[in-house]
Design an enzyme around this catalytic site. Structure first.
Site, short mmCIF file in Angstrom:
data_model
loop_
_atom_site.label_atom_id
_atom_site.label_comp_id
_atom_site.label_asym_id
_atom_site.label_seq_id
_atom_site.Cartn_x
_atom_site.Cartn_y
_atom_site.Cartn_z
N HIS A 238 -7.99 -28.70 -7.36
CA HIS A 238 -6.66 -28.77 -7.77
C HIS A 238 -5.95 -30.20 -7.36
CE1 HIS A 238 -6.08 -27.48 -3.61
NE2 HIS A 238 -5.02 -28.04 -3.44
N HIS B 145 -3.87 -36.49 -6.03
CA HIS B 145 -5.39 -36.75 -5.42
C HIS B 145 -5.71 -35.22 -5.56
CE1 HIS B 145 -3.13 -35.50 -1.79
NE2 HIS B 145 -4.03 -34.72 -1.51
#
Length: 212
Positions: free
Chosen positions: A51, A146
């Site tokens: 994720h 990120h």
């Protein structure tokens, strides 16, 4: 991690979903057991889904007993507007950012992350709000978008980061070249998850989902 978080998950049908899942849950912990914190009692195999965190620190009072209704009330951008593209592999001296793949910060990523922060924390309508604009600048400077690959307490040397990058690329995740001549791969759109991240990592499961 206090409160709940909004995550952007790759589309389950996307080729990168199983690749990232395997890297996070098995491949990297096997090849880098110390760095991955595999000996930490808080961690077990398959300890978190692949994720990109859009925002954390969301109070459960905001969504109450109907998290799906709250998530659906947010005017999320379309899948075409959100393009996740990988850059390089980085590490910070923070448990939850021990090793991660940086994501290119473009307008689409700013829009969806800013919207998540605006609605989830700042009490603003969208990313254009003053508090959210200030947060976006702070976020960009501190760590930016990120996809985490490993959590842990053990510092990772530059040489080990290069080894991680090699393993990640050999698995099928294309990273951007430092010179910018080659763009990394990634995915478009995805699924927004609302996750109570104030629980143990093994209990990080979505309580609401929204497909872009």
């Amino acid at each position: 991690m206090p409160g709940s978080s909004l995550w952007l998950i790759p589309p389950p049908s996307h080729p990168l979903y199983p690749i990232l899942s395997f890297l996070i849950s098995q491949h990297l912990p096997s090849d880098f057991p110390s760095e991955a914190g595999a000996a930490d009692a808080r961690l077990i195999p398959e300890f978190f889904a692949p994720h990109m965190t859009l925002s954390s620190g969301i109070s459960p009072d905001l969504y109450g007993d109907d998290p799906q209704r709250w998530l659906d009330s947010i005017p999320w951008p379309s899948a075409d507007e959100v393009q996740v593209r990988f850059e390089g592999i980085s590490s910070q001296d923070t448990y939850y950012r021990r090793c991660y793949a940086r994501v290119k910060l473009d307008e689409g990523i700013k829009k969806i992350a800013g919207l998540a922060r605006a609605r989830g924390v700042n009490g603003e309508d969208d990313a254009k709000g003053a508090k959210t604009q200030e947060w976006l600048e702070w976020w960009r400077k501190e760590f930016g978008p990120h996809v985490s690959l490993m959590y842990g307490d053990v510092p990772i040397s530059d040489d080990r980061l290069k080894e991680v990058a090699k393993v990640v690329e050999e698995a099928g995740v294309k990273l951007a070249e430092p010179e910018g001549n080659v763009e990394g791969n990634g995915w478009n759109g995805g699924v927004v998850w609302l996750v109570p991240t104030d629980r143990d990592i093994r209990d990080w499961k979505p309580i609401a989902k929204r497909v872009l």
